[in-house]
Design an enzyme around this catalytic site. Sequence first.
Site, short mmCIF file in Angstrom:
data_model
loop_
_atom_site.label_atom_id
_atom_site.label_comp_id
_atom_site.label_asym_id
_atom_site.label_seq_id
_atom_site.Cartn_x
_atom_site.Cartn_y
_atom_site.Cartn_z
CB SER A 68 -0.80 -0.03 1.31
OG SER A 68 -1.75 -1.14 1.31
N1 SAM Z 1 -0.26 -3.80 4.01
C1 SAM Z 1 0.05 -4.46 2.89
C2 SAM Z 1 1.16 -4.07 2.13
O1 SAM Z 1 1.52 -2.90 2.36
O2 SAM Z 1 2.16 -4.80 1.65
C3 SAM Z 1 -1.12 -4.68 1.89
C4 SAM Z 1 -1.28 -5.56 1.10
S1 SAM Z 1 -2.45 -5.57 -0.34
C5 SAM Z 1 -3.27 -3.77 -0.54
C6 SAM Z 1 -4.02 -6.53 0.67
C7 SAM Z 1 -3.61 -7.93 0.84
O3 SAM Z 1 -4.61 -8.54 1.25
C8 SAM Z 1 -2.97 -8.94 -0.52
O4 SAM Z 1 -1.84 -9.24 -0.23
C9 SAM Z 1 -4.19 -10.17 -0.37
O5 SAM Z 1 -3.77 -10.95 -0.92
C10 SAM Z 1 -4.66 -9.78 0.92
N2 SAM Z 1 -5.77 -10.52 1.12
C11 SAM Z 1 -7.00 -10.43 0.31
N3 SAM Z 1 -8.04 -10.93 1.01
C12 SAM Z 1 -7.52 -11.79 2.19
C13 SAM Z 1 -7.99 -12.45 3.13
N4 SAM Z 1 -9.42 -13.00 3.25
N5 SAM Z 1 -7.31 -12.98 4.20
C14 SAM Z 1 -6.15 -12.74 4.23
N6 SAM Z 1 -5.55 -11.73 3.44
C15 SAM Z 1 -6.20 -11.38 2.34
#
Ligand code: SAM
Length: 229
Positions: A68
């Site tokens: 993000s």
């Molecule tokens: N804070 C993280 C970063 O800066 O790297 C944000 C990563 S991204 C915006 C959101 C993440 O949520 C992704 O890696 C995605 O695979 C994960 N995600 C989506 N649905 C999910 C779920 N049900 N349980 C766990 N992770 C999930």
Amino acid sequence: MESDALGDFRYVGARRRLIERIREQGIEDLEILRLFDRVPRHLFIPEALLHRAYEDAPVPIGFGQTASQPSLQAFYLELLRPTPDDRILEVGTGSGYLTALLALMGDRVYSVERIRSLSTRARGVLDSLGYRNVALMVGDGTIGWRKFAPFDIITVSAASPDVPQALLDQLADGGRMLVPVGDRTVQDLLLIRRVGDELHRTGVRDGCTFVPLLGRYGWSPAPGDPEGD
Ligand code: SAM
């Protein structure tokens, strides 16, 4: 947890400029700004995109996901204000960068990611930097992590159609949660505070765009969504 990577001359100036960008976005809290100087963000970013590691922008990390935008993460920290006693649940480990920032502020971070390869990579980086107060799990974060509940802070980094009930159930009295809620293209970021049995919801930013939260209390995977484990 101070890493040699912080002294890597290629990134010192870029990190300082990023902190200046975050400050320009309205984050004035020095404790939060200093955190961004304590975590070598370039270690969390895929090698092919190292030149973008300190941009104030989302950066692709593979599997259709992104690390993000740093100023958004600073906004999360400013709203949630983790304290050294706080037990934190993070849904969506992704790169692990926010996990590291949260671990510097709170007592312990429990972070769930549905894509195993991302969790494994994040674990490698966090271990190499010496973070000992982080537990990672591969699975569906929409159901929380009951074994370690309740949590003082719950942070969701992906967009949900509604606030997952299981997460509300695992929010401690006095706890606060941030979750983007809306459709798959645009969402409002909600801050939820629990006071006893009452839940107080405040919209803190609208017009956000997060990747979808895929799981039992989130969206069902659609064609093109990455496989989870
Ligand atoms: N804070 C993280 C970063 O800066 O790297 C944000 C990563 S991204 C915006 C959101 C993440 O949520 C992704 O890696 C995605 O695979 C994960 N995600 C989506 N649905 C999910 C779920 N049900 N349980 C766990 N992770 C999930």
